[in-house]
Motif scaffolding. Structure first.
Motif, short mmCIF file in Angstrom:
data_model
loop_
_atom_site.label_atom_id
_atom_site.label_comp_id
_atom_site.label_asym_id
_atom_site.label_seq_id
_atom_site.Cartn_x
_atom_site.Cartn_y
_atom_site.Cartn_z
N ALA A 6 -76.47 -20.95 63.34
CA ALA A 6 -75.82 -21.31 62.09
C ALA A 6 -75.08 -20.14 61.45
CB ALA A 6 -76.85 -21.87 61.12
N GLU A 45 -57.20 -20.38 47.30
CA GLU A 45 -58.46 -21.01 46.91
C GLU A 45 -59.56 -20.42 47.78
OE1 GLU A 45 -58.38 -25.27 46.67
OE2 GLU A 45 -60.12 -25.24 45.33
N GLY A 59 -61.21 -30.24 43.88
CA GLY A 59 -62.39 -29.90 43.11
C GLY A 59 -63.71 -30.23 43.76
N MET A 60 -63.66 -30.81 44.95
CA MET A 60 -64.90 -31.27 45.60
C MET A 60 -65.28 -30.42 46.81
SD MET A 60 -65.67 -33.78 43.70
CE MET A 60 -66.93 -34.64 44.63
N GLY A 61 -64.51 -29.43 47.12
CA GLY A 61 -64.81 -28.64 48.31
C GLY A 61 -64.57 -29.45 49.56
N LEU A 62 -65.28 -29.11 50.62
CA LEU A 62 -65.16 -29.84 51.87
C LEU A 62 -66.43 -30.64 52.10
CD1 LEU A 62 -63.11 -27.38 52.25
CD2 LEU A 62 -63.44 -27.77 54.69
N PHE A 110 -63.67 -20.50 48.96
CA PHE A 110 -64.83 -21.37 49.12
C PHE A 110 -66.04 -20.57 49.58
CE2 PHE A 110 -62.88 -25.48 48.61
CZ PHE A 110 -61.57 -25.28 48.97
N GLN A 148 -58.45 -20.12 51.53
CA GLN A 148 -57.45 -21.11 51.95
C GLN A 148 -56.14 -20.82 51.23
OE1 GLN A 148 -58.12 -25.21 50.79
NE2 GLN A 148 -57.10 -25.97 52.63
N PHE A 163 -61.03 -23.16 61.69
CA PHE A 163 -60.43 -24.37 61.15
C PHE A 163 -59.02 -24.60 61.67
CE2 PHE A 163 -63.29 -26.01 57.90
CZ PHE A 163 -64.22 -24.99 57.84
N TYR A 210 -64.03 -32.56 58.48
CA TYR A 210 -64.25 -32.50 57.05
C TYR A 210 -63.11 -33.23 56.34
CZ TYR A 210 -67.32 -28.47 57.95
OH TYR A 210 -68.31 -27.63 58.39
N TYR A 238 -64.85 -18.28 52.54
CA TYR A 238 -63.61 -18.61 53.23
C TYR A 238 -62.47 -18.60 52.21
CZ TYR A 238 -65.94 -20.35 57.47
OH TYR A 238 -66.65 -20.46 58.64
N PHE A 267 -70.40 -26.60 51.59
CA PHE A 267 -69.39 -25.86 50.85
C PHE A 267 -69.51 -26.09 49.35
CE2 PHE A 267 -66.46 -24.13 54.00
CZ PHE A 267 -66.83 -24.81 55.15
N GLY A 268 -69.15 -25.06 48.59
CA GLY A 268 -68.99 -25.22 47.17
C GLY A 268 -67.67 -25.91 46.87
N GLY A 269 -67.43 -26.17 45.58
CA GLY A 269 -66.24 -26.91 45.18
C GLY A 269 -64.95 -26.11 45.22
N GLY A 270 -65.06 -24.80 45.39
CA GLY A 270 -63.86 -23.97 45.48
C GLY A 270 -63.45 -23.38 44.15
N GLY A 285 -75.11 -21.93 55.27
CA GLY A 285 -75.61 -22.57 56.48
C GLY A 285 -77.06 -22.16 56.64
N LEU A 292 -58.77 -23.13 56.49
CA LEU A 292 -59.63 -22.08 55.94
C LEU A 292 -59.76 -20.94 56.93
CD1 LEU A 292 -60.45 -24.72 54.36
CD2 LEU A 292 -62.69 -23.65 54.07
N PHE A 336 -71.28 -17.58 53.57
CA PHE A 336 -69.90 -17.36 53.98
C PHE A 336 -68.97 -17.45 52.78
CE2 PHE A 336 -70.65 -18.09 58.56
CZ PHE A 336 -71.86 -18.76 58.51
N GLN A 349 -67.11 -20.83 61.63
CA GLN A 349 -66.34 -21.99 62.04
C GLN A 349 -64.85 -21.65 61.95
OE1 GLN A 349 -67.39 -25.70 60.14
NE2 GLN A 349 -69.58 -25.40 60.47
N LEU A 387 -72.52 -26.53 57.73
CA LEU A 387 -72.28 -25.75 56.53
C LEU A 387 -72.17 -26.67 55.34
CD1 LEU A 387 -69.56 -23.12 57.55
CD2 LEU A 387 -72.00 -22.75 57.28
#
Lengths: 115, 112
Positions: free
Chosen positions: A100, B88, A40-43, B90, B38, A106, A35, B36, B102-105, B94, B44, B34, A104, B100
């Motif tokens: 799913a 932060e 501001g964009m997430g992953l 998230f 950070q 990291f 990733y 997460y 993800f949203g922007g956080g 999934g 994460l 989910f 995950q 997955l």
């Protein structure tokens, strides 16, 4: 277990240079992911792999390449670095249990700056 | 296709106050959801997840989230914020597949 490890932690590249971001996991996970994280964009998913020898593109694959020759390692290659590739890169892995719904795991990330 | 929207990129709460982080998703199949967290300069970590069964899910550090199918929401709450909750957060969805989204956080600031 070390979990998911990434090297290097930080790197500054010049435009046009190439480099490989290393990722390794010692949990015998089948699935691995790369990733990038921008503010501001997430992953955003770059590439992923469901097992050794099998890789597939994610949402933002342009400018990157991957390989998966072993279960443990999943390196990410940048061939011609561009300023748009300045980002924080995370590697993750997931076991092949129920699908799913599995978590995950990291790595700590690699902060890359392209100047 | 699936997507995640987190309302509010920054949230400021006082220590001891309720933490509420909002997450709405779209998915064409029953989702796995989910949250997460950070912490600064780290990767994460999973807070909690919903797969099937009970719609109120409890996670680590006193957080919980409720899956509301009719509202397509999975909001995260904690009754009393602690300084160590500054991080932060998230939300991710999934579906049937290996990926997955993800949203922007949402970055949480905790004021003493």
């Amino acid at each position: 277990n070390a979990g998911v490890t990434q090297t290097p932690k930080f790197r500054i590249l010049k435009i046009g240079q190439s480099m490989t971001l290393q990722c390794a996991q010692d949990m015998n996970h089948n699935y691995m992911y790369w990733y990038r994280q921008d503010p501001g964009m997430g992953l955003k998913l770059i590439y992923y792999s469901v097992g050794a020898g099998i890789t597939d593109k994610g949402e933002v694959p342009n400018g990157y390449n991957v390989s998966r020759s072993t279960t443990e390692d999943f390196p990410l290659r940048l061939e011609l670095a561009a300023p748009s590739q300045t980002s924080v890169y995370f590697c993750a892995s997931r076991p092949r249990k129920t699908g799913a719904g599995d978590e995950q795991f990291f790595g700590p990330g690699t902060r890359l700056t392209v100047l | 296709a699936q997507s995640v929207t987190q309302l509010g990129s920054h949230v400021s709460v006082s220590e001891g106050a309720l933490v509420l982080l909002r997450c709405n998703y779209s998915s064409s199949v029953p989702p796995y959801l989910f949250w997460y967290v950070q912490y600064p300069n780290q990767g994460l970590q999973l807070l909690l997840k919903y797969t099937t069964g009970a719609t109120l899910v409890k996670g680590i550090n006193g957080f919980e989230a409720e899956f509301k199918k009719s509202e397509t929401s999975f909001h995260l709450t904690k009754p009393s914020a602690h300084m160590s909750d500054a991080a932060e957060y998230f939300c991710a969805v999934g579906a049937a597949g290996n990926k997955l989204t993800f949203g922007g956080g949402t970055r949480v600031l905790v004021k003493p």
